[in-house]
Design a protein around this motif. Sequence first.
Motif, PDB file in Angstrom:
ATOM      1  N   VAL A  68      -2.317  -2.398  -7.378  1.00 28.93           N
ATOM      2  CA  VAL A  68      -3.544  -2.485  -6.568  1.00 28.93           C
ATOM      3  C   VAL A  68      -4.118  -3.897  -6.651  1.00 28.93           C
ATOM      4  CG1 VAL A  68      -5.930  -1.669  -6.347  1.00 28.93           C
ATOM      5  CG2 VAL A  68      -4.075  -0.020  -6.692  1.00 28.93           C
ATOM      6  N   ALA A  69      -4.105  -4.481  -7.847  1.00 28.99           N
ATOM      7  CA  ALA A  69      -4.592  -5.854  -8.009  1.00 28.99           C
ATOM      8  C   ALA A  69      -3.762  -6.821  -7.164  1.00 28.99           C
ATOM      9  CB  ALA A  69      -4.562  -6.254  -9.484  1.00 28.99           C
ATOM     10  N   ALA A  70      -2.459  -6.607  -7.119  1.00 32.34           N
ATOM     11  CA  ALA A  70      -1.586  -7.458  -6.304  1.00 32.34           C
ATOM     12  C   ALA A  70      -1.910  -7.296  -4.817  1.00 32.34           C
ATOM     13  CB  ALA A  70      -0.121  -7.131  -6.569  1.00 32.34           C
ATOM     14  N   ALA A  71      -2.163  -6.068  -4.375  1.00 29.41           N
ATOM     15  CA  ALA A  71      -2.515  -5.821  -2.971  1.00 29.41           C
ATOM     16  C   ALA A  71      -3.863  -6.464  -2.645  1.00 29.41           C
ATOM     17  CB  ALA A  71      -2.540  -4.324  -2.673  1.00 29.41           C
ATOM     18  N   ASN A  72      -4.820  -6.359  -3.560  1.00 31.13           N
ATOM     19  CA  ASN A  72      -6.122  -7.008  -3.357  1.00 31.13           C
ATOM     20  C   ASN A  72      -5.959  -8.520  -3.243  1.00 31.13           C
ATOM     21  OD1 ASN A  72      -7.866  -4.807  -3.247  1.00 31.13           O
ATOM     22  ND2 ASN A  72      -8.050  -4.702  -5.468  1.00 31.13           N
ATOM     23  N   ALA A  73      -5.126  -9.105  -4.084  1.00 26.13           N
ATOM     24  CA  ALA A  73      -4.883 -10.547  -4.024  1.00 26.13           C
ATOM     25  C   ALA A  73      -4.253 -10.934  -2.689  1.00 26.13           C
ATOM     26  CB  ALA A  73      -3.993 -10.981  -5.188  1.00 26.13           C
ATOM     27  N   ALA A  74      -3.342 -10.111  -2.203  1.00 25.24           N
ATOM     28  CA  ALA A  74      -2.704 -10.381  -0.913  1.00 25.24           C
ATOM     29  C   ALA A  74      -3.716 -10.298   0.225  1.00 25.24           C
ATOM     30  CB  ALA A  74      -1.549  -9.409  -0.676  1.00 25.24           C
ATOM     31  N   LEU A  75      -4.617  -9.322   0.172  1.00 25.12           N
ATOM     32  CA  LEU A  75      -5.668  -9.218   1.190  1.00 25.12           C
ATOM     33  C   LEU A  75      -6.611 -10.409   1.127  1.00 25.12           C
ATOM     34  CD1 LEU A  75      -6.555  -5.418   1.141  1.00 25.12           C
ATOM     35  CD2 LEU A  75      -5.780  -6.743   3.122  1.00 25.12           C
ATOM     36  N   ASN A  76      -6.957 -10.842  -0.079  1.00 30.35           N
ATOM     37  CA  ASN A  76      -7.823 -12.014  -0.219  1.00 30.35           C
ATOM     38  C   ASN A  76      -7.140 -13.260   0.339  1.00 30.35           C
ATOM     39  OD1 ASN A  76     -10.042 -10.725  -1.358  1.00 30.35           O
ATOM     40  ND2 ASN A  76      -9.281 -10.979  -3.436  1.00 30.35           N
ATOM     41  N   SER A  77      -5.852 -13.383   0.088  1.00 28.05           N
ATOM     42  CA  SER A  77      -5.097 -14.515   0.624  1.00 28.05           C
ATOM     43  C   SER A  77      -5.077 -14.467   2.151  1.00 28.05           C
ATOM     44  CB  SER A  77      -3.679 -14.492   0.064  1.00 28.05           C
ATOM     45  OG  SER A  77      -2.930 -15.555   0.593  1.00 28.05           O
ATOM     46  N   PHE A  78      -4.870 -13.280   2.707  1.00 32.02           N
ATOM     47  CA  PHE A  78      -4.904 -13.097   4.157  1.00 32.02           C
ATOM     48  C   PHE A  78      -6.255 -13.552   4.712  1.00 32.02           C
ATOM     49  CE2 PHE A  78      -6.058 -10.585   7.867  1.00 32.02           C
ATOM     50  CZ  PHE A  78      -4.968 -10.771   8.702  1.00 32.02           C
ATOM     51  N   ASN A  79      -7.340 -13.113   4.064  1.00 33.58           N
ATOM     52  CA  ASN A  79      -8.680 -13.495   4.504  1.00 33.58           C
ATOM     53  C   ASN A  79      -8.883 -15.006   4.461  1.00 33.58           C
ATOM     54  OD1 ASN A  79     -10.115 -11.356   5.493  1.00 33.58           O
ATOM     55  ND2 ASN A  79     -11.138 -10.872   3.579  1.00 33.58           N
ATOM     56  N   ILE A 114       0.835  -1.197   0.000  1.00 30.77           N
ATOM     57  CA  ILE A 114       0.000   0.000   0.000  1.00 30.77           C
ATOM     58  C   ILE A 114       0.875   1.254   0.000  1.00 30.77           C
ATOM     59  CG2 ILE A 114      -1.764   1.316   1.259  1.00 30.77           C
ATOM     60  CD1 ILE A 114      -2.749  -1.349  -0.074  1.00 30.77           C
ATOM     61  N   ARG A 115       1.937   1.243   0.794  1.00 29.67           N
ATOM     62  CA  ARG A 115       2.865   2.383   0.791  1.00 29.67           C
ATOM     63  C   ARG A 115       3.496   2.550  -0.588  1.00 29.67           C
ATOM     64  NH1 ARG A 115       4.405   0.461   5.893  1.00 29.67           N
ATOM     65  NH2 ARG A 115       6.256  -0.471   4.966  1.00 29.67           N
ATOM     66  N   GLY A 116       3.808   1.430  -1.231  1.00 28.18           N
ATOM     67  CA  GLY A 116       4.370   1.484  -2.577  1.00 28.18           C
ATOM     68  C   GLY A 116       3.388   2.086  -3.570  1.00 28.18           C
ATOM     69  N   ILE A 117       2.130   1.734  -3.454  1.00 26.05           N
ATOM     70  CA  ILE A 117       1.093   2.296  -4.336  1.00 26.05           C
ATOM     71  C   ILE A 117       0.967   3.795  -4.105  1.00 26.05           C
ATOM     72  CG2 ILE A 117      -1.384   2.307  -4.845  1.00 26.05           C
ATOM     73  CD1 ILE A 117      -1.320  -0.756  -4.121  1.00 26.05           C
ATOM     74  N   MET A 165       3.727   5.498  -5.780  1.00 23.48           N
ATOM     75  CA  MET A 165       3.524   5.542  -7.230  1.00 23.48           C
ATOM     76  C   MET A 165       2.612   6.704  -7.616  1.00 23.48           C
ATOM     77  SD  MET A 165       3.121   1.489  -8.112  1.00 23.48           S
ATOM     78  CE  MET A 165       3.165   1.669  -9.910  1.00 23.48           C
ATOM     79  N   VAL A 166       1.545   6.897  -6.838  1.00 26.23           N
ATOM     80  CA  VAL A 166       0.621   8.011  -7.105  1.00 26.23           C
ATOM     81  C   VAL A 166       1.349   9.337  -6.916  1.00 26.23           C
ATOM     82  CG1 VAL A 166      -1.483   9.183  -6.318  1.00 26.23           C
ATOM     83  CG2 VAL A 166      -1.461   6.680  -6.546  1.00 26.23           C
ATOM     84  N   GLU A 167       2.121   9.424  -5.839  1.00 20.51           N
ATOM     85  CA  GLU A 167       2.855  10.662  -5.560  1.00 20.51           C
ATOM     86  C   GLU A 167       3.868  10.980  -6.658  1.00 20.51           C
ATOM     87  OE1 GLU A 167       2.618  10.500  -0.665  1.00 20.51           O
ATOM     88  OE2 GLU A 167       4.386   9.673  -1.678  1.00 20.51           O
ATOM     89  N   LYS A 168       4.386   9.940  -7.314  1.00 20.86           N
ATOM     90  CA  LYS A 168       5.386  10.135  -8.380  1.00 20.86           C
ATOM     91  C   LYS A 168       4.751  10.136  -9.765  1.00 20.86           C
ATOM     92  CE  LYS A 168       8.939   8.033  -5.560  1.00 20.86           C
ATOM     93  NZ  LYS A 168       9.661   6.797  -5.264  1.00 20.86           N
ATOM     94  N   ASP A 169       3.424  10.249  -9.805  1.00 22.75           N
ATOM     95  CA  ASP A 169       2.696  10.309 -11.074  1.00 22.75           C
ATOM     96  C   ASP A 169       2.983   9.115 -11.986  1.00 22.75           C
ATOM     97  OD1 ASP A 169       1.488  12.758 -10.396  1.00 22.75           O
ATOM     98  OD2 ASP A 169       3.256  13.864 -11.090  1.00 22.75           O
ATOM     99  N   ALA A 170       3.001   7.921 -11.398  1.00 22.85           N
ATOM    100  CA  ALA A 170       3.236   6.709 -12.185  1.00 22.85           C
ATOM    101  C   ALA A 170       2.088   6.487 -13.169  1.00 22.85           C
ATOM    102  CB  ALA A 170       3.376   5.503 -11.256  1.00 22.85           C
ATOM    103  N   TYR A 171       2.365   5.739 -14.189  1.00 22.58           N
ATOM    104  CA  TYR A 171       1.400   5.399 -15.231  1.00 22.58           C
ATOM    105  C   TYR A 171       0.253   4.579 -14.628  1.00 22.58           C
ATOM    106  CZ  TYR A 171      -0.021   3.837 -19.943  1.00 22.58           C
ATOM    107  OH  TYR A 171      -0.696   3.577 -21.110  1.00 22.58           O
ATOM    108  N   CYS A 172      -0.991   4.973 -14.949  1.00 24.99           N
ATOM    109  CA  CYS A 172      -2.180   4.356 -14.336  1.00 24.99           C
ATOM    110  C   CYS A 172      -2.191   2.829 -14.385  1.00 24.99           C
ATOM    111  CB  CYS A 172      -3.449   4.917 -14.970  1.00 24.99           C
ATOM    112  SG  CYS A 172      -3.702   6.668 -14.670  1.00 24.99           S
ATOM    113  N   PRO A 173      -1.929   2.214 -15.540  1.00 31.65           N
ATOM    114  CA  PRO A 173      -1.957   0.742 -15.560  1.00 31.65           C
ATOM    115  C   PRO A 173      -0.938   0.099 -14.612  1.00 31.65           C
ATOM    116  CG  PRO A 173      -2.128   1.582 -17.786  1.00 31.65           C
ATOM    117  CD  PRO A 173      -1.813   2.763 -16.903  1.00 31.65           C
TER     118      PRO A 173
END
Length: 101
Positions: free
Chosen positions: A54-65, A34-37, A40-48
């Motif tokens: 974000v998809a990777a973070a969601n997958a990690a949260l789902n795995s945690f659950n 999440i800090r990395g994301i 990325m936003v703060e550094k104006d990274a490319y949206c994709p």
Amino acid sequence: MSEEKNCCCHKKKERSEKEYKDLINRLNRIEGQIRGIKGMVEKDAYCPDIITQVAAANAALNSFNKVLLANHIKTCVTDDIKSGKEGTVDELVTMLQKLMK
């Protein structure tokens, strides 16, 4: 782990040291993602690129659950059913409904 933990609900769960460390390690990795994301936003990274992270973070949260849910069913739910606490099944069903929204 020996300190009493504040909880947002009326029930508490004693976890083994191994389970506790595994959950905390998973959460620490997710927190880092999440800090990395945010960076990325703060550094104006490319949206994709951000969306991929974000998809990777969601997958990690789902795995945690999944891990947490499996531990809950194997311990709390099983113990409550054995001791005749039928309300636990209703609680589990309600929780699963929330997860599947």
